[in-house]
Design a protein around this motif. Sequence first.
Motif, PDB file in Angstrom:
ATOM      1  N   ALA A 110       0.821  -1.208   0.000  1.00 59.18           N
ATOM      2  CA  ALA A 110       0.000   0.000   0.000  1.00 59.18           C
ATOM      3  C   ALA A 110       0.856   1.260   0.000  1.00 59.18           C
ATOM      4  O   ALA A 110       0.469   2.277  -0.577  1.00 59.18           O
ATOM      5  CB  ALA A 110      -0.931   0.002   1.213  1.00 59.18           C
ATOM      6  N   HIS A 111       2.032   1.196   0.629  1.00 54.16           N
ATOM      7  CA  HIS A 111       2.953   2.335   0.699  1.00 54.16           C
ATOM      8  C   HIS A 111       3.726   2.385  -0.616  1.00 54.16           C
ATOM      9  O   HIS A 111       4.828   1.869  -0.744  1.00 54.16           O
ATOM     10  CB  HIS A 111       3.888   2.162   1.892  1.00 54.16           C
ATOM     11  CG  HIS A 111       4.802   3.312   2.120  1.00 54.16           C
ATOM     12  ND1 HIS A 111       5.656   3.367   3.207  1.00 54.16           N
ATOM     13  CD2 HIS A 111       5.021   4.454   1.420  1.00 54.16           C
ATOM     14  CE1 HIS A 111       6.347   4.485   3.156  1.00 54.16           C
ATOM     15  NE2 HIS A 111       5.987   5.156   2.082  1.00 54.16           N
ATOM     16  N   HIS A 163      -0.293   3.802  -5.858  1.00 59.02           N
ATOM     17  CA  HIS A 163      -0.983   2.990  -4.834  1.00 59.02           C
ATOM     18  C   HIS A 163      -2.160   2.249  -5.448  1.00 59.02           C
ATOM     19  O   HIS A 163      -2.342   1.045  -5.223  1.00 59.02           O
ATOM     20  CB  HIS A 163      -1.445   3.896  -3.695  1.00 59.02           C
ATOM     21  CG  HIS A 163      -2.491   3.279  -2.822  1.00 59.02           C
ATOM     22  ND1 HIS A 163      -2.213   2.280  -1.915  1.00 59.02           N
ATOM     23  CD2 HIS A 163      -3.844   3.510  -2.729  1.00 59.02           C
ATOM     24  CE1 HIS A 163      -3.327   1.921  -1.295  1.00 59.02           C
ATOM     25  NE2 HIS A 163      -4.324   2.644  -1.777  1.00 59.02           N
ATOM     26  N   TYR A 187      -2.161   6.820   1.582  1.00 57.04           N
ATOM     27  CA  TYR A 187      -1.631   5.454   1.541  1.00 57.04           C
ATOM     28  C   TYR A 187      -0.324   5.404   0.749  1.00 57.04           C
ATOM     29  O   TYR A 187       0.658   4.783   1.174  1.00 57.04           O
ATOM     30  CB  TYR A 187      -2.645   4.508   0.905  1.00 57.04           C
ATOM     31  CG  TYR A 187      -3.641   3.918   1.870  1.00 57.04           C
ATOM     32  CD1 TYR A 187      -3.230   3.070   2.901  1.00 57.04           C
ATOM     33  CD2 TYR A 187      -5.002   4.182   1.751  1.00 57.04           C
ATOM     34  CE1 TYR A 187      -4.148   2.517   3.778  1.00 57.04           C
ATOM     35  CE2 TYR A 187      -5.925   3.634   2.623  1.00 57.04           C
ATOM     36  CZ  TYR A 187      -5.493   2.802   3.644  1.00 57.04           C
ATOM     37  OH  TYR A 187      -6.393   2.251   4.525  1.00 57.04           O
ATOM     38  N   ALA A 194      -3.602   6.987   7.131  1.00 56.08           N
ATOM     39  CA  ALA A 194      -4.232   6.911   5.804  1.00 56.08           C
ATOM     40  C   ALA A 194      -5.653   6.370   5.871  1.00 56.08           C
ATOM     41  O   ALA A 194      -6.550   6.868   5.172  1.00 56.08           O
ATOM     42  CB  ALA A 194      -3.386   6.044   4.873  1.00 56.08           C
TER      43      ALA A 194
END
Length: 231
Positions: A110-111, A163, A187, A194
């Motif tokens: 996600a990062h 993302h 995110y 987030a």
Amino acid sequence: MTARPVPLDVEPTVMYAVMTPEPLESEDLIPPPSPELLRHYGSSEVAMRRLRSRQHQRLILRQTSLEDAAFAIRDARIDALLLAEEHDGVVIDLSIPRVVESRSDEVSLAHATQWYTVDYEALGDGRVRTVGLMSFGLPEIVVDGVDESAHAMYTAVLAGLVHRLLAEWPANDPVGRATVTLRDIAYGLGDAEAASTPKGRSIDVEIAYDADDHLLVVTLDGNPAEALFAP
């Protein structure tokens, strides 16, 4: 233009070099990237100092299907970092190339900014591009029409877009229009809050495929500062 920028039978390859002060059971002999190249793609001076005292190398190489690429890349990075943590090592992502400066328990798909870097060489011409997405089987992204004086706003939108792409590829074709929300950006930038970031604010982007240069060309529909961050 093509309907799909990457054939589904592509098999992405990911490769990490774990550099250690002492040799492990066996060594690989691929020359590591130059310090200049590692700095160019965002490796810190602290990482470069640690790297100088770690001359022994172990490679982690994985080849995967397009469908499983994201999870295979995540798991390969975790394995490389765990090995480095056990042996006082430093991990280099050879696909960028850049020193990986996170811990194994911080790895997250996600990062998004963990997985690519931004090349600013053409910023004066209003363009920035990613380096690193080819590991996922995606073309690299060029953001066009960047306001040089506010480029951080554009790269924030890029983080939110990547993302989304990493979460949706290859099930969804990236070509066409997309909406990037403030939550996507949070995110993508690795914001710990987030999940609670409002997603009502957003900006639309247009994604085209440049088949000649194998790039996704992204243009923003409007000013990101006004669309996302204005009071």
